[in-house]
Design a protein around this motif. Structure first.
Motif, short mmCIF file in Angstrom:
data_model
loop_
_atom_site.label_atom_id
_atom_site.label_comp_id
_atom_site.label_asym_id
_atom_site.label_seq_id
_atom_site.Cartn_x
_atom_site.Cartn_y
_atom_site.Cartn_z
N UNK A 1 1.01 -1.37 0.10
CA UNK A 1 -0.05 0.07 -0.02
C UNK A 1 0.91 1.34 -0.01
N UNK A 2 1.89 1.26 0.86
CA UNK A 2 2.79 2.23 0.78
C UNK A 2 3.63 2.61 -0.52
N UNK A 3 3.87 1.44 -1.10
CA UNK A 3 4.55 1.45 -2.47
C UNK A 3 3.63 2.24 -3.58
N UNK A 4 2.28 1.74 -3.60
CA UNK A 4 1.40 2.18 -4.17
C UNK A 4 1.18 3.87 -4.10
N UNK A 5 1.15 4.27 -2.85
CA UNK A 5 0.63 5.57 -2.59
C UNK A 5 1.94 6.54 -2.80
N UNK A 6 3.22 6.06 -2.48
CA UNK A 6 4.42 7.00 -2.25
C UNK A 6 5.49 6.86 -3.44
N UNK A 7 5.58 5.66 -4.23
CA UNK A 7 6.56 5.13 -5.13
C UNK A 7 6.01 4.83 -6.66
N UNK A 8 4.86 4.34 -6.64
CA UNK A 8 4.47 3.83 -8.26
C UNK A 8 4.33 4.95 -9.17
N UNK B 1 8.27 5.28 -10.00
CA UNK B 1 8.78 3.59 -10.24
C UNK B 1 7.94 2.68 -10.97
N UNK B 2 6.80 3.13 -11.20
CA UNK B 2 5.86 2.29 -12.06
C UNK B 2 4.90 1.15 -11.07
N UNK B 3 3.63 0.91 -11.45
CA UNK B 3 2.93 -0.21 -10.64
C UNK B 3 3.51 -1.60 -10.33
N UNK B 4 4.38 -1.82 -11.25
CA UNK B 4 5.44 -3.12 -11.10
C UNK B 4 6.70 -3.04 -10.90
N UNK C 1 10.47 -1.22 2.54
CA UNK C 1 11.58 -1.82 2.07
C UNK C 1 11.44 -3.10 2.13
N UNK C 2 10.62 -3.78 3.04
CA UNK C 2 10.56 -5.33 3.06
C UNK C 2 9.70 -5.67 1.78
N UNK C 3 8.70 -4.96 1.41
CA UNK C 3 8.02 -5.21 0.22
C UNK C 3 8.92 -5.19 -0.98
N UNK C 4 9.80 -4.16 -1.10
CA UNK C 4 10.65 -4.05 -2.23
C UNK C 4 11.61 -5.15 -2.17
N UNK C 5 12.10 -5.44 -0.92
CA UNK C 5 13.35 -6.62 -0.72
C UNK C 5 12.68 -8.02 -1.33
N UNK C 6 11.40 -8.41 -1.32
CA UNK C 6 10.91 -9.80 -1.44
C UNK C 6 9.76 -9.67 -2.53
N UNK C 7 9.82 -8.66 -3.54
CA UNK C 7 8.93 -8.81 -4.58
C UNK C 7 9.48 -8.44 -5.86
N UNK C 8 9.03 -8.80 -7.01
CA UNK C 8 9.26 -8.61 -8.27
C UNK C 8 10.67 -9.01 -8.64
N UNK C 9 11.01 -10.28 -8.07
CA UNK C 9 12.42 -10.58 -8.52
C UNK C 9 13.49 -10.41 -7.48
#
Length: 144
Positions: A37-44, A47-50, A112-120
């Motif tokens: 949720x934070x990625x979607x709100x602050x980063x997507x 940096x893109x939705x994926x 960060x944990x979302x980024x560390x463990x998703x999308x490869x």
């Protein structure tokens, strides 16, 4: 059917325990998805939705060497932002990334944990203690 005192008490205790567990599972589920949720709100939006980034303008966060190699800098990068060049997967980027002073240490950890463990990305998750200590290096820890 009438239940005896001891049986009725046991039934009430089990019902209360079940309700308590269901309530707690809702809390954990919400926090578990907080990073996404934070990625979607602050980063997507950049940096893109994926996590794919934008051509040679904005670096990807999906499947990147940068996320793995710069673990100690990432909490401060999110809190304070970034100005100047960086190289991600062999490509140089040089855009300004805004900081997110409004996020708590806990929220930065979940993001960060979302980024560390998703999308490869298959990297070790952060603990809140580790993220707060790393944020302390840039005077960015709020202790929350």
């Amino acid at each position: 059917m009438r239940l005896g005192g001891r049986t009725a008490g046991l039934c009430y205790a089990l019902a209360a325990g079940t309700i308590g567990v269901l309530s707690l599972s809702g809390c954990f589920t919400e926090r578990q998805n907080e990073g996404a949720q934070l990625y979607t709100t602050h980063c997507a939006s950049c940096h893109g939705d994926q996590g794919q980034g934008l051509e040679r303008l904005i670096p990807p966060v999906a499947g990147t060497d940068y996320v793995a190699r710069h673990r100690a800098e990432l909490p401060c990068l999110i809190r304070k932002g970034l100005k100047g060049p960086l190289v991600v997967n062999g490509v140089e980027y040089n855009q300004v990334m805004p900081g997110h002073e409004d996020l708590t240490d806990s929220q930065i950890t979940n993001l960060l944990n979302f980024l560390q463990t998703n999308w490869g990305n298959q990297n070790q998750p952060y603990t809140i203690r580790e993220a707060s200590e790393l944020l302390g290096r840039c005077n960015g820890s709020d202790g929350q």
